[in-house]
Design a protein around this motif. Structure first.
Motif, short mmCIF file in Angstrom:
data_model
loop_
_atom_site.label_atom_id
_atom_site.label_comp_id
_atom_site.label_asym_id
_atom_site.label_seq_id
_atom_site.Cartn_x
_atom_site.Cartn_y
_atom_site.Cartn_z
N ILE A 1 43.31 43.08 36.83
CA ILE A 1 42.98 42.43 38.10
C ILE A 1 42.76 40.94 37.88
O ILE A 1 43.27 40.10 38.64
CB ILE A 1 41.72 43.08 38.72
N ILE B 1 46.12 39.12 37.12
CA ILE B 1 46.92 38.97 38.35
C ILE B 1 46.41 37.77 39.14
O ILE B 1 47.19 36.94 39.60
CB ILE B 1 46.86 40.25 39.22
N SER B 2 45.09 37.68 39.27
CA SER B 2 44.50 36.58 40.03
C SER B 2 44.74 35.23 39.36
O SER B 2 45.01 34.24 40.04
CB SER B 2 43.00 36.81 40.20
N LYS C 1 46.82 34.38 45.48
CA LYS C 1 46.78 35.76 45.94
C LYS C 1 45.39 36.13 46.41
O LYS C 1 44.39 35.82 45.76
CB LYS C 1 47.19 36.71 44.81
N ILE D 1 46.13 41.65 45.91
CA ILE D 1 45.92 42.19 44.56
C ILE D 1 45.70 43.69 44.64
O ILE D 1 46.20 44.45 43.81
CB ILE D 1 44.72 41.49 43.88
N GLU E 1 48.93 45.55 44.96
CA GLU E 1 49.65 45.54 43.68
C GLU E 1 49.04 46.54 42.70
O GLU E 1 49.75 47.25 41.99
CB GLU E 1 49.62 44.13 43.09
N ILE F 1 37.83 45.04 44.26
CA ILE F 1 38.61 43.94 43.68
C ILE F 1 37.79 42.65 43.72
O ILE F 1 37.72 41.91 42.74
CB ILE F 1 39.94 43.74 44.45
#
Length: 137
Positions: free
Chosen positions: A72, A75-76, A82, A87, A90, A104
């Protein structure tokens, strides 16, 4: 039930040192300025477990694993714009059980990543563009 302040490892080891030196529980309590019950519980725990560690506590288990938490965060960090719902979609494509947006957000906040809205900036005037590029008239 009242929340009790826990004894530090140093205090617990001091209790056991004083017990081995021959002090009574009451003397230890007055010397360390703690309750006699705390001294008694520390001695009983040490004799049963052989250490000063806290007992494992009950509580709701985490929905995500540590690797999912790292995923997580990456990704951020890779795509800074995003949002948490993006997220989530995804992550939920990978997982069997879906995560909520608040989960999240909690994982991102714990990692020190907070959502912010960018400040609106005015556009440069033509004369400021010329000055910035170093092309003076």
């Amino acid at each position: 039930m009242v929340k009790v302040k826990e004894l530090t490892i140093e205090t617990r080891s001091a209790i056991m040192t004083l017990i081995k030196e021959g002090y009574s529980q009451r003397e230890i309590a007055t010397k360390l300025k703690i309750s006699k019950g705390a001294v008694h519980r520390t001695i009983r725990r040490y004799s049963s477990t052989g250490g000063f560690k806290d007992k494992p506590r009950s509580g709701r288990p985490r929905v995500t694993t540590k690797t999912e938490d790292l995923h997580i965060i990456t990704i951020s960090k890779r795509s800074r714009k995003k949002t948490a719902p993006e997220i989530r979609t995804e992550i939920n494509d990978i997982r069997e059980e879906p995560l909520s947006v608040s989960t999240i957000q909690r994982r991102l906040r714990h990692a020190g990543l907070f959502g912010r809205v960018a400040v609106r900036k005015s556009l440069l005037r033509p004369q400021n563009k010329i000055k910035r590029l170093g092309q003076y008239p």
